[in-house]
Design a protein around this motif. Structure first.
Motif, mmCIF file in Angstrom:
data_model
loop_
_atom_site.group_PDB
_atom_site.id
_atom_site.type_symbol
_atom_site.label_atom_id
_atom_site.label_comp_id
_atom_site.label_asym_id
_atom_site.label_seq_id
_atom_site.Cartn_x
_atom_site.Cartn_y
_atom_site.Cartn_z
ATOM 1 N N GLU A 11 26.286 49.347 47.894
ATOM 2 C CA GLU A 11 25.249 49.061 46.922
ATOM 3 C C GLU A 11 25.549 47.672 46.373
ATOM 4 O OE1 GLU A 11 22.705 48.691 43.843
ATOM 5 O OE2 GLU A 11 24.782 48.968 43.275
ATOM 6 N N LYS A 12 24.525 46.835 46.280
ATOM 7 C CA LYS A 12 24.668 45.422 45.952
ATOM 8 C C LYS A 12 25.469 45.185 44.670
ATOM 9 C CE LYS A 12 21.704 41.380 46.130
ATOM 10 N NZ LYS A 12 20.337 40.913 46.330
ATOM 11 N N SER A 13 25.084 45.830 43.583
ATOM 12 C CA SER A 13 25.766 45.570 42.307
ATOM 13 C C SER A 13 27.216 46.041 42.341
ATOM 14 C CB SER A 13 25.010 46.213 41.149
ATOM 15 O OG SER A 13 24.986 47.616 41.298
ATOM 16 N N GLU A 14 27.493 47.158 43.024
ATOM 17 C CA GLU A 14 28.869 47.642 43.119
ATOM 18 C C GLU A 14 29.742 46.690 43.921
ATOM 19 O OE1 GLU A 14 28.875 51.623 44.629
ATOM 20 O OE2 GLU A 14 27.775 52.407 42.904
ATOM 21 N N LEU A 15 29.199 46.141 44.999
ATOM 22 C CA LEU A 15 29.956 45.209 45.821
ATOM 23 C C LEU A 15 30.253 43.931 45.046
ATOM 24 C CD1 LEU A 15 31.249 44.443 48.494
ATOM 25 C CD2 LEU A 15 29.003 43.726 49.308
ATOM 26 N N LEU A 16 29.251 43.385 44.368
ATOM 27 C CA LEU A 16 29.452 42.167 43.580
ATOM 28 C C LEU A 16 30.484 42.422 42.481
ATOM 29 C CD1 LEU A 16 28.764 39.247 43.046
ATOM 30 C CD2 LEU A 16 26.799 40.000 41.701
ATOM 31 N N SER A 17 30.408 43.564 41.837
ATOM 32 C CA SER A 17 31.367 43.916 40.787
ATOM 33 C C SER A 17 32.787 43.995 41.351
ATOM 34 C CB SER A 17 30.967 45.245 40.154
ATOM 35 O OG SER A 17 31.898 45.631 39.183
ATOM 36 N N ALA A 18 32.946 44.584 42.533
ATOM 37 C CA ALA A 18 34.267 44.693 43.157
ATOM 38 C C ALA A 18 34.834 43.318 43.485
ATOM 39 C CB ALA A 18 34.190 45.557 44.413
ATOM 40 N N ILE A 19 33.989 42.423 43.962
ATOM 41 C CA ILE A 19 34.431 41.055 44.264
ATOM 42 C C ILE A 19 34.878 40.363 42.981
ATOM 43 C CG2 ILE A 19 33.666 38.769 45.032
ATOM 44 C CD1 ILE A 19 31.840 40.287 47.065
ATOM 45 N N GLN A 20 34.082 40.495 41.926
ATOM 46 C CA GLN A 20 34.434 39.869 40.649
ATOM 47 C C GLN A 20 35.752 40.423 40.112
ATOM 48 O OE1 GLN A 20 30.859 40.574 38.380
ATOM 49 N NE2 GLN A 20 29.970 38.606 38.974
ATOM 50 N N THR A 80 32.916 33.520 38.330
ATOM 51 C CA THR A 80 31.623 34.169 38.535
ATOM 52 C C THR A 80 30.870 33.496 39.680
ATOM 53 O OG1 THR A 80 31.539 34.801 36.207
ATOM 54 C CG2 THR A 80 29.460 34.823 37.420
ATOM 55 N N ALA A 81 30.876 32.163 39.706
ATOM 56 C CA ALA A 81 30.217 31.424 40.787
ATOM 57 C C ALA A 81 30.905 31.705 42.128
ATOM 58 C CB ALA A 81 30.216 29.926 40.488
ATOM 59 N N ALA A 82 32.222 31.755 42.121
ATOM 60 C CA ALA A 82 32.963 32.039 43.353
ATOM 61 C C ALA A 82 32.631 33.435 43.872
ATOM 62 C CB ALA A 82 34.465 31.906 43.110
ATOM 63 N N SER A 83 32.506 34.410 42.967
ATOM 64 C CA SER A 83 32.179 35.770 43.402
ATOM 65 C C SER A 83 30.790 35.813 44.029
ATOM 66 C CB SER A 83 32.286 36.763 42.251
ATOM 67 O OG SER A 83 31.321 36.504 41.255
ATOM 68 N N ALA A 84 29.847 35.047 43.484
ATOM 69 C CA ALA A 84 28.499 34.998 44.062
ATOM 70 C C ALA A 84 28.528 34.384 45.460
ATOM 71 C CB ALA A 84 27.563 34.220 43.150
ATOM 72 N N LEU A 85 29.335 33.351 45.642
ATOM 73 C CA LEU A 85 29.446 32.712 46.964
ATOM 74 C C LEU A 85 30.117 33.640 47.975
ATOM 75 C CD1 LEU A 85 30.432 29.107 45.874
ATOM 76 C CD2 LEU A 85 28.244 29.844 46.849
#
Length: 133
Positions: free
Chosen positions: A73-82, A103-108
């Motif tokens: 799930e998109k938000s869960e994956l982004l949260s895990a990266i952050q 935050t920018a690095a996690s988005a990239l």
């Protein structure tokens, strides 16, 4: 593991919500005995399988070989990266980066992962996730 045409046709029926092989034959514009003959000869209808995969967002590996793949799930994956990046900062691995830079690095990083992984926008049931993989 060798693919079995009978299993593939069962999955095609499930994907399209059909109860009979005749409905599958009609869907693909084939005569009413086509699916039965394909099953009898253990022949996989690859063009029709590709069409079904494209129409239903499932993988060919799942349809033909039953291989499950994990989707995120998109938000869960982004949260895990952050969380991973923030943990790196706490461990002084990335000590010189600001919150905004992390935050920018996690988005990239997420953007690169999204190119390689199955990422969904909303949560679905486990069986839906397996089919979509």
């Amino acid at each position: 593991m060798e693919a079995k045409a009978s299993e593939v046709f069962e999955k095609l029926k499930d994907l399209y919500g059909y109860k009979t092989l005749k409905e599958i034959c009609d869907k693909f514009g084939k005569n009413k005995t086509w699916a039965g003959q394909m099953i009898k000869n253990n022949s996989i209808p690859f063009p029709q399988c590709l069409q079904a995969c494209n129409e239903h967002g499932v993988s060919l590996d799942w349809l033909i070989q039953g291989k499950e793949s994990k989707s995120f799930e998109k938000s869960e994956l982004l949260s895990a990266i952050q969380e991973g990046l923030f943990e790196c900062k706490e461990l002084a691995i990335l000590k010189d980066l600001s919150f905004e830079q992390l935050t920018a690095a996690s988005a990239l990083i997420f953007k690169q992962v999204e190119k390689k992984a199955i990422v969904t926008d909303s949560k679905k049931s486990a069986s839906d996730e397996i089919k979509r993989a």
